[in-house]
Design an enzyme around this catalytic site. Structure first.
Site, mmCIF file in Angstrom:
data_model
loop_
_atom_site.group_PDB
_atom_site.id
_atom_site.type_symbol
_atom_site.label_atom_id
_atom_site.label_comp_id
_atom_site.label_asym_id
_atom_site.label_seq_id
_atom_site.Cartn_x
_atom_site.Cartn_y
_atom_site.Cartn_z
ATOM 1 N N VAL A 45 0.826 -1.215 0.000
ATOM 2 C CA VAL A 45 0.000 0.000 0.000
ATOM 3 C C VAL A 45 0.858 1.263 0.000
ATOM 4 C CG1 VAL A 45 -0.245 0.419 2.501
ATOM 5 C CG2 VAL A 45 -2.172 0.875 0.976
ATOM 6 N N PHE A 120 10.590 7.498 -15.407
ATOM 7 C CA PHE A 120 11.230 7.013 -14.185
ATOM 8 C C PHE A 120 12.688 6.746 -14.502
ATOM 9 C CE2 PHE A 120 8.897 5.182 -10.316
ATOM 10 C CZ PHE A 120 8.042 6.273 -10.231
ATOM 11 N N GLN A 240 18.746 -2.219 -2.405
ATOM 12 C CA GLN A 240 18.541 -0.923 -3.048
ATOM 13 C C GLN A 240 18.286 0.168 -2.018
ATOM 14 O OE1 GLN A 240 15.011 0.257 -5.740
ATOM 15 N NE2 GLN A 240 16.740 -0.041 -7.129
ATOM 16 N N HIS A 242 16.961 3.907 -1.747
ATOM 17 C CA HIS A 242 16.234 4.922 -2.497
ATOM 18 C C HIS A 242 16.883 6.272 -2.241
ATOM 19 C CE1 HIS A 242 12.976 7.308 -4.170
ATOM 20 N NE2 HIS A 242 12.462 6.197 -4.653
ATOM 21 N N LEU A 252 9.172 7.182 2.222
ATOM 22 C CA LEU A 252 9.507 7.294 0.805
ATOM 23 C C LEU A 252 8.986 8.601 0.209
ATOM 24 C CD1 LEU A 252 10.531 5.960 -1.832
ATOM 25 C CD2 LEU A 252 8.248 4.947 -2.062
ATOM 26 N N GLU A 255 10.034 8.555 -6.581
ATOM 27 C CA GLU A 255 10.811 8.916 -7.765
ATOM 28 C C GLU A 255 9.965 9.718 -8.748
ATOM 29 O OE1 GLU A 255 13.435 6.422 -11.068
ATOM 30 O OE2 GLU A 255 13.034 5.599 -9.079
ATOM 31 N N ARG A 288 18.654 4.583 -9.660
ATOM 32 C CA ARG A 288 18.605 4.852 -8.220
ATOM 33 C C ARG A 288 19.945 4.647 -7.527
ATOM 34 N NH1 ARG A 288 12.810 2.011 -6.598
ATOM 35 N NH2 ARG A 288 11.488 3.671 -7.436
ATOM 36 N N HIS A 359 15.496 0.643 0.733
ATOM 37 C CA HIS A 359 14.177 0.678 0.104
ATOM 38 C C HIS A 359 13.691 -0.680 -0.385
ATOM 39 C CE1 HIS A 359 10.764 2.203 -2.080
ATOM 40 N NE2 HIS A 359 11.259 1.852 -3.256
ATOM 41 N N ARG A 394 17.243 -2.650 -9.222
ATOM 42 C CA ARG A 394 15.881 -2.634 -9.775
ATOM 43 C C ARG A 394 15.531 -1.271 -10.335
ATOM 44 N NH1 ARG A 394 11.133 -0.775 -7.896
ATOM 45 N NH2 ARG A 394 11.896 -0.416 -5.778
ATOM 46 N N LEU A 395 14.876 -1.259 -11.502
ATOM 47 C CA LEU A 395 14.330 -0.015 -12.040
ATOM 48 C C LEU A 395 13.051 0.351 -11.302
ATOM 49 C CD1 LEU A 395 14.632 -0.255 -15.928
ATOM 50 C CD2 LEU A 395 16.258 0.681 -14.282
#
Length: 589
Positions: A45, A120, A240, A242, A252, A255, A288, A359, A394-395
């Site tokens: 969520v 992105f 990763q 962020h 968060l 992006e 990232r 992240h 990861r993208l």
């Protein structure tokens, strides 16, 4: 007590778990969904920015297609992703987005009424579909509505929900998963579940770090349970960070802010990313891992600002003011609300204080592109799994796609396997399931009784705090052998101290302290796998940057790391990356 039987069981109520459960139910397989929290409180969520698919709806993405999406994903992974899995994901992306649209997901629209898309990081085209900056919220509610619909319309009650249960063990016999043990958090009772197939979709392990965007429930326990049953964890060293989390709370900051045109500025008001070779071209929409490293470099070189609540903490600024109030309110209203509630600032008029934070866990339960693990009848999907489609990095926008695509695939394959077991096309390998499950249940009961009766001097919060500081300080954005060896020794000390842990509250009913103790064991063991993998990988690739090995080394490390659990400590092995049409090349910026 006789085990509770369901044809199939899904563990985890987030996007991957709900999509898997839906697919099982659509195929008339009786399914139980076990979730540690009510499904709508799952960490999915919190996803903000969007979900990728090559729809070609943006004026600049007319020539986009699945192949270009696959290339961007593989390039972004620093060529560690399995290319067959990536191709499967990107080919299915459009179908899954259209399906969600037909189910009523409220995607934003462009002037033509089509699903809107925005840029992105790391993508050659604007291909990220979104619902303002609350995409995860929209997707999760859409899938849960379908769950409710199926349960109401079917009346056959073939989908059973077990909310607020913690799975503590899977039960394996002769190489097949025959069930699991779950703790009912509300009444404190353990139960055995008998089944033909299990799907683990329990999310990431971000809470092994202190500064993280992850929910408190993302302890890594869902990865640890199969790990304890001899299923390897793959690529756990790739964590990763962020680039933009809100200072103080590390919530968060999507992006999408930068995709909409936001600027990152230092304490002099400069867009500092142009100073660094690897981000000079793409600036705020670079990958990232690149932006996280360059923010950290800028802070280390004196370009950061001081956090008045934590003088050891530094940050930079994310400036949205030039976007204007109308655009912020229409595209980034959730971010504005977060900033006003948790930082007391309005991004319409003030820049946002941000810093990198943990992240996403690129690694996870080792499985193939069909979501199959090495144990028959056990599947994995979502962030808990490592298919691998993210590789070393990861993208943005691919995590939500991963959950939807591979949640569906896990459901399809688990349904086929379970129906084969039910109707006899899968040969039975175990005729004493009830007895084996009962033995496992007794073993778990003894473990919990031991914790409740312990008079040890250690407590959960102290060990957890030391784990968080250790991971941030020594297993962060920049790594080296000395720090990683020190971290590995410290983890072993924390694991020893864990054996002396005790609780103040000794009752079973709604004993959240007991739950956190059980999960802490999972966090410690998963953290050990992260550190061991990072230490053994003597190269820099994607999110792993070794200051003592600064170059990518395809000759020795173009391979997946496999971590196996043992009582003596993690054991490492490797397997080949599945290559394909995209040959590994040096990174281009």
């Amino acid at each position: 007590m006789k085990p509770i039987y369901h044809d199939t069981i899904v563990v985890g109520g987030g996007l991957a778990g709900l999509r898997a459960a839906l697919e099982l139910d659509r195929r008339n397989v009786k399914v139980a969904l076990i979730s540690k929290v009510y499904p709508l409180r799952s960490h999915s969520v919190a996803a903000q920015g969007g979900i990728n698919a090559a729809l070609g709806n943006h004026p600049r993405s007319y020539y986009d297609n699945w192949e270009k999406h696959a290339f961007d994903t593989i390039k972004g992974s620093d060529y560690l992703a399995d290319q067959d899995a990536v191709i499967r994901m990107t080919k299915e992306a459009v179908k899954r987005i259209v399906e969600l649209e037909h189910w009523g997901c409220p995607f934003d629209r462009n002037d033509e009424g089509k699903i809107a898309q925005r840029p992105f990081g790391g993508a050659g085209f604007p291909r990220t579909c979104y619902s303002t900056d609350k995409t995860g919220h929209a997707l999760l509610h859409t899938l849960y509505e379908q769950i409710v619909k199926f349960r109401q319309v079917a009346e056959r009650q073939e989908l059973t929900l077990y909310n607020e249960w913690l799975v503590t063990r899977i039960v394996v016999e002769n190489g097949r998963c025959i069930g699991l043990i779950g703790l009912d958090i509300k009444n404190g009772n353990l139960s055995a579940f008998k089944t033909n197939a299990v799907i683990f979709a329990t999310g990431g392990s971000g809470r092994v770090y202190g500064k993280t965007t992850n929910a408190l429930i993302n302890t890594g326990m869902g990865m640890a349970v199969p790990y304890w049953a001899d299923v390897p964890l793959k690529e756990m060293e790739f964590i990763q960070f962020h680039p933009t989390t809100l200072v103080g709370k590390n919530i968060l900051i999507t992006e999408g802010c930068r995709g909409e045109g936001g600027y990152l500025i230092n304490n002099k008001g400069e867009r500092f990313l142009e100073k660094y070779k690897d981000s000079k071209k793409a600036m705020e929409v670079a990958q990232r891992d690149i932006i996280s490293r360059n923010i950290t470099k800028e802070i280390m070189e004196g370009g950061g600002l001081k956090d008045p609540t934590d003088f050891a903490s530094r940050y930079v600024l994310l400036d949205l003011r030039h976007l204007g109030e109308d655009r912020i309110m229409s595209r980034l209203s959730g971010i504005r609300e977060i900033c006003m509630k948790f930082a007391g600032i309005d991004p319409v008029y003030e820049p946002i204080p941000v810093q990198p934070g943990q992240h996403y866990t690129m690694g996870g339960i080792d499985c193939n592109k069909d979501c199959e693990t090495q144990i028959k009848g056990l599947y994995a999907a979502g962030e808990a799994a490592c298919v691998s489609v993210h590789g070393a990095n990861r993208l943005g926008g691919n995590s939500l796609l991963d959950t939807i695509v591979f949640g569906t695939i896990a459901g399809e394959n688990a349904a086929n396997y379970a129906q084969g077991a039910i109707y006899g096309s899968v040969p039975p390998r175990c005729n004493n399931k009830d007895r084996i499950l009962d033995d496992a249940l007794k073993c778990e009961n003894r473990k919990i009784e031991s914790i409740l009766n312990s008079n040890g001097k250690e407590n959960t919060s102290n060990i957890k705090e030391e784990l968080n500081k250790l991971m941030e300080g020594k297993v962060g954005i920049f790594r080296n052998a000395e720090a990683l060896k020190s971290a590995l020794n410290k983890i072993k000390q924390l694991q020893e101290r864990y054996k002396n842990i005790s609780l103040n509250y000794k009752k079973c009913k709604i004993n959240l302290s007991l739950m956190w103790v059980l999960e802490l064991k999972g966090s410690l063991d998963v953290a050990e796998a992260i550190i061991a993998g990072a230490l053994a990988r003597e190269e820099s690739r994607g999110s792993q940057f070794r200051t003592d090995f600064t170059e990518r080394n395809d000759e020795d490390f173009l391979k997946h790391t496999l971590a196996y659990y043992s009582d003596e400590g993690v054991k490492l092995d490797y397997k080949e990356v599945v290559l394909g049409p995209f040959e590994p090349k040096a990174r281009e910026y």
